[in-house]
Design an enzyme around this catalytic site. Structure first.
Site, PDB file in Angstrom:
ATOM      1  N   GLY A  45       0.125   6.071   6.599  1.00 52.03           N
ATOM      2  CA  GLY A  45       0.466   4.971   5.715  1.00 52.03           C
ATOM      3  C   GLY A  45       1.935   4.609   5.845  1.00 52.03           C
ATOM      4  O   GLY A  45       2.749   5.437   6.268  1.00 52.03           O
ATOM      5  N   GLN A  50      10.092   0.924   3.550  1.00 54.19           N
ATOM      6  CA  GLN A  50      10.486   1.961   4.520  1.00 54.19           C
ATOM      7  C   GLN A  50      11.056   1.364   5.803  1.00 54.19           C
ATOM      8  O   GLN A  50      11.676   2.069   6.590  1.00 54.19           O
ATOM      9  CB  GLN A  50       9.278   2.854   4.879  1.00 54.19           C
ATOM     10  N   CYS A  93       6.215  12.490   4.658  1.00 54.87           N
ATOM     11  CA  CYS A  93       6.584  11.074   4.612  1.00 54.87           C
ATOM     12  C   CYS A  93       7.415  10.742   5.843  1.00 54.87           C
ATOM     13  O   CYS A  93       8.299  11.511   6.211  1.00 54.87           O
ATOM     14  CB  CYS A  93       7.382  10.807   3.336  1.00 54.87           C
ATOM     15  N   LEU A  94       7.112   9.612   6.478  1.00 57.23           N
ATOM     16  CA  LEU A  94       7.867   9.217   7.675  1.00 57.23           C
ATOM     17  C   LEU A  94       9.350   9.012   7.367  1.00 57.23           C
ATOM     18  O   LEU A  94      10.181   9.093   8.261  1.00 57.23           O
ATOM     19  CB  LEU A  94       7.275   7.935   8.270  1.00 57.23           C
ATOM     20  N   HIS A 135       0.862   7.389  -2.861  1.00 60.17           N
ATOM     21  CA  HIS A 135       2.110   7.699  -2.156  1.00 60.17           C
ATOM     22  C   HIS A 135       2.823   6.407  -1.730  1.00 60.17           C
ATOM     23  O   HIS A 135       4.016   6.238  -1.970  1.00 60.17           O
ATOM     24  CB  HIS A 135       1.804   8.578  -0.932  1.00 60.17           C
ATOM     25  N   GLU A 136       2.068   5.484  -1.121  1.00 57.75           N
ATOM     26  CA  GLU A 136       2.674   4.248  -0.611  1.00 57.75           C
ATOM     27  C   GLU A 136       3.086   3.312  -1.751  1.00 57.75           C
ATOM     28  O   GLU A 136       4.119   2.640  -1.669  1.00 57.75           O
ATOM     29  CB  GLU A 136       1.726   3.523   0.350  1.00 57.75           C
ATOM     30  N   HIS A 139       6.428   4.101  -3.054  1.00 53.84           N
ATOM     31  CA  HIS A 139       7.528   3.531  -2.265  1.00 53.84           C
ATOM     32  C   HIS A 139       7.930   2.148  -2.798  1.00 53.84           C
ATOM     33  O   HIS A 139       9.105   1.796  -2.798  1.00 53.84           O
ATOM     34  CB  HIS A 139       7.125   3.392  -0.791  1.00 53.84           C
TER      35      HIS A 139
END
Ligand code: CO
Length: 168
Positions: A45, A50, A93-94, A135-136, A139
């Protein structure tokens, strides 16, 4: 085009993103770029903030996860229900490379959102998909999974990350 990812502790990751109001070529371009980036980074995701775009857009692709529905999901302006139950999942997380931690989230949620043409949609999600959406969506509200950890653990992980940032 693959985009560069912002990494913790970049302050832009802590900002609240704005709703999408125009479902135009620019949005579609962003969606393509997010899809390309999440695939290249082998994430499941990715949220627009991000990549430095403070708008309420996210993509999810559980493709490589067993038992999950394949294909890219594009979610715009999501609103989550309160949800039910609890699920604990080891998240990464990226934007926070090299760190994973167990996070407790809602096991089942309903998300109301818009698709790339602006059409209203509704999705019932459970398991990994529910985790990924939460999670997304965090953000979009300027929250990282680190912010969902119990205070002691959070302090420990952030301190370790800060030390790494200065020493490299
Ligand atoms: Co993330």
């Amino acid at each position: 085009m693959k985009l560069d990812l912002l990494k913790y502790p970049d302050q832009r990751l802590s900002e609240v993103s704005a709703p999408v109001t125009r479902f135009d070529e620019e949005l579609h371009c962003l969606l393509e770029d997010l899809a390309e980036t999440v695939e290249a980074e082998r994430g499941i995701g990715l949220a627009a903030p991000q990549v430095g775009r403070a708008v309420r857009v996210l993509v999810i692709d559980l493709g490589s996860q067993e038992g999950e529905e394949k294909g890219l999901r594009e979610i715009i302006n999501p609103r989550l229900s309160r949800g039910e139950g609890k699920i604990v999942f080891e998240e990464g997380c990226l934007s926070v490379p090299g760190v994973t931690a167990e996070v407790t989230r809602k096991a089942r949620i309903t998300v109301i959102y818009q698709d790339r043409s602006g059409k209203a949609r509704k999705l019932d999600a459970r398991g990994l998909l529910a985790v990924a959406i939460q999670h997304e969506t965090d953000h979009l509200d300027g929250k990282l999974f680190l912010d969902r950890l119990p205070i002691v653990r959070r302090t420990l992980v952030k301190r370790r990350l800060a030390r790494r940032a200065v020493t490299l």
